[in-house]
Motif scaffolding. Structure first.
Motif, PDB file in Angstrom:
ATOM      1  N   HIS A  23      34.072   0.544  27.608  1.00 54.91           N
ATOM      2  CA  HIS A  23      33.688   1.855  28.154  1.00 54.91           C
ATOM      3  C   HIS A  23      32.472   2.412  27.421  1.00 54.91           C
ATOM      4  N   SER A  24      31.555   1.514  27.068  1.00 53.75           N
ATOM      5  CA  SER A  24      30.328   1.914  26.393  1.00 53.75           C
ATOM      6  C   SER A  24      29.317   2.406  27.410  1.00 53.75           C
ATOM      7  N   GLU A  25      28.452   3.293  26.953  1.00 55.24           N
ATOM      8  CA  GLU A  25      27.427   3.813  27.850  1.00 55.24           C
ATOM      9  C   GLU A  25      26.250   2.861  28.001  1.00 55.24           C
ATOM     10  N   ASN A  26      26.010   2.056  26.961  1.00 58.93           N
ATOM     11  CA  ASN A  26      24.889   1.118  27.033  1.00 58.93           C
ATOM     12  C   ASN A  26      25.151  -0.088  26.133  1.00 58.93           C
ATOM     13  N   GLN A  27      24.216  -1.005  26.145  1.00 59.72           N
ATOM     14  CA  GLN A  27      24.357  -2.244  25.364  1.00 59.72           C
ATOM     15  C   GLN A  27      24.382  -1.963  23.865  1.00 59.72           C
ATOM     16  N   SER A  28      23.590  -1.019  23.419  1.00 56.39           N
ATOM     17  CA  SER A  28      23.530  -0.713  21.989  1.00 56.39           C
ATOM     18  C   SER A  28      24.879  -0.244  21.460  1.00 56.39           C
ATOM     19  N   ASP A  29      25.541   0.633  22.209  1.00 58.45           N
ATOM     20  CA  ASP A  29      26.864   1.101  21.792  1.00 58.45           C
ATOM     21  C   ASP A  29      27.864  -0.048  21.732  1.00 58.45           C
ATOM     22  N   ALA A  30      27.798  -0.933  22.706  1.00 61.56           N
ATOM     23  CA  ALA A  30      28.717  -2.072  22.740  1.00 61.56           C
ATOM     24  C   ALA A  30      28.486  -2.993  21.544  1.00 61.56           C
ATOM     25  N   VAL A  31      27.226  -3.263  21.230  1.00 61.99           N
ATOM     26  CA  VAL A  31      26.903  -4.138  20.101  1.00 61.99           C
ATOM     27  C   VAL A  31      27.341  -3.487  18.792  1.00 61.99           C
ATOM     28  N   ARG A  32      27.103  -2.173  18.625  1.00 65.16           N
ATOM     29  CA  ARG A  32      27.549  -1.469  17.421  1.00 65.16           C
ATOM     30  C   ARG A  32      29.066  -1.578  17.266  1.00 65.16           C
ATOM     31  N   THR A  33      29.789  -1.386  18.352  1.00 67.60           N
ATOM     32  CA  THR A  33      31.248  -1.478  18.322  1.00 67.60           C
ATOM     33  C   THR A  33      31.695  -2.873  17.904  1.00 67.60           C
ATOM     34  N   LEU A  34      31.078  -3.896  18.477  1.00 67.81           N
ATOM     35  CA  LEU A  34      31.440  -5.271  18.131  1.00 67.81           C
ATOM     36  C   LEU A  34      31.141  -5.588  16.663  1.00 67.81           C
ATOM     37  N   ILE A  35      30.014  -5.099  16.168  1.00 70.74           N
ATOM     38  CA  ILE A  35      29.661  -5.320  14.759  1.00 70.74           C
ATOM     39  C   ILE A  35      30.685  -4.653  13.856  1.00 70.74           C
ATOM     40  N   ASN A  36      31.047  -3.410  14.161  1.00 68.79           N
ATOM     41  CA  ASN A  36      32.029  -2.695  13.341  1.00 68.79           C
ATOM     42  C   ASN A  36      33.392  -3.368  13.375  1.00 68.79           C
ATOM     43  N   GLU A  37      33.811  -3.840  14.535  1.00 63.72           N
ATOM     44  CA  GLU A  37      35.096  -4.540  14.639  1.00 63.72           C
ATOM     45  C   GLU A  37      35.095  -5.822  13.804  1.00 63.72           C
ATOM     46  N   PHE A  39      33.174  -6.502  11.191  1.00 62.38           N
ATOM     47  CA  PHE A  39      33.099  -6.139   9.782  1.00 62.38           C
ATOM     48  C   PHE A  39      34.484  -5.728   9.264  1.00 62.38           C
ATOM     49  N   GLU A  40      35.198  -4.920  10.024  1.00 55.32           N
ATOM     50  CA  GLU A  40      36.543  -4.500   9.621  1.00 55.32           C
ATOM     51  C   GLU A  40      37.491  -5.693   9.539  1.00 55.32           C
ATOM     52  N   ALA A  41      37.343  -6.644  10.445  1.00 59.93           N
ATOM     53  CA  ALA A  41      38.186  -7.842  10.410  1.00 59.93           C
ATOM     54  C   ALA A  41      37.898  -8.663   9.147  1.00 59.93           C
ATOM     55  N   LEU A  42      36.641  -8.752   8.754  1.00 56.67           N
ATOM     56  CA  LEU A  42      36.289  -9.480   7.535  1.00 56.67           C
ATOM     57  C   LEU A  42      36.821  -8.764   6.302  1.00 56.67           C
ATOM     58  N   GLN A  43      36.790  -7.434   6.306  1.00 59.26           N
ATOM     59  CA  GLN A  43      37.260  -6.654   5.169  1.00 59.26           C
ATOM     60  C   GLN A  43      38.782  -6.675   5.046  1.00 59.26           C
ATOM     61  N   ALA A  44      39.481  -6.908   6.141  1.00 62.55           N
ATOM     62  CA  ALA A  44      40.946  -6.870   6.129  1.00 62.55           C
ATOM     63  C   ALA A  44      41.541  -7.945   5.223  1.00 62.55           C
ATOM     64  N   ASP A  45      40.829  -9.045   5.018  1.00 59.00           N
ATOM     65  CA  ASP A  45      41.330 -10.131   4.179  1.00 59.00           C
ATOM     66  C   ASP A  45      41.135  -9.859   2.692  1.00 59.00           C
ATOM     67  N   LYS A  46      40.370  -8.832   2.351  1.00 60.28           N
ATOM     68  CA  LYS A  46      40.078  -8.541   0.953  1.00 60.28           C
ATOM     69  C   LYS A  46      41.034  -7.488   0.406  1.00 60.28           C
ATOM     70  N   THR A  47      41.262  -7.550  -0.891  1.00 61.92           N
ATOM     71  CA  THR A  47      42.059  -6.520  -1.546  1.00 61.92           C
ATOM     72  C   THR A  47      41.193  -5.286  -1.750  1.00 61.92           C
ATOM     73  N   ILE A  48      41.808  -4.181  -2.110  1.00 57.73           N
ATOM     74  CA  ILE A  48      41.059  -2.948  -2.347  1.00 57.73           C
ATOM     75  C   ILE A  48      40.043  -3.132  -3.476  1.00 57.73           C
TER      76      ILE A  48
END
Length: 89
Positions: A23-37, A39-48
């Motif tokens: 439900h993104s308004e444009n390609q840039s929003d979609a790409v930002r969302t995918l990058i953030n997702e 990044f969060e997935a990569l961080q989930a494997d790390k300890t605090i």
């Protein structure tokens, strides 16, 4: 920052499907969302501690048994004594 990517027709159609699904308004929003997702997935494997950059070097290189209060207190007292000696000069 501007990012330009040339996509094949098939990839462009996939991106259009992703944009609609997110439900993104444009390609840039979609790409930002995918990058953030991703990044969060990569961080989930790390300890605090790993996420914050690891343990401070001075803790890892400490002398003796730094887990005991008496030892930590002695180190702090030595530091204060050295600082006081410098001021007294």
């Amino acid at each position: 920052m501007t990012l330009t990517v040339k996509l094949a027709e098939q990839e462009q159609s996939r991106l259009d499907v992703i944009i609609a699904a997110l439900h993104s308004e444009n390609q840039s929003d979609a790409v930002r969302t995918l990058i953030n997702e991703k990044f969060e997935a990569l961080q989930a494997d790390k300890t605090i501690v790993e996420r914050r950059g690891g343990h401070p070097k001075y803790l890892l290189n400490s002398r003796g048994d730094a887990s005991k209060r008496e030892n930590r207190k002695a180190v702090v007292e030595q530091g204060f004594a050295a600082k006081a000696a410098k001021r007294a000069r």
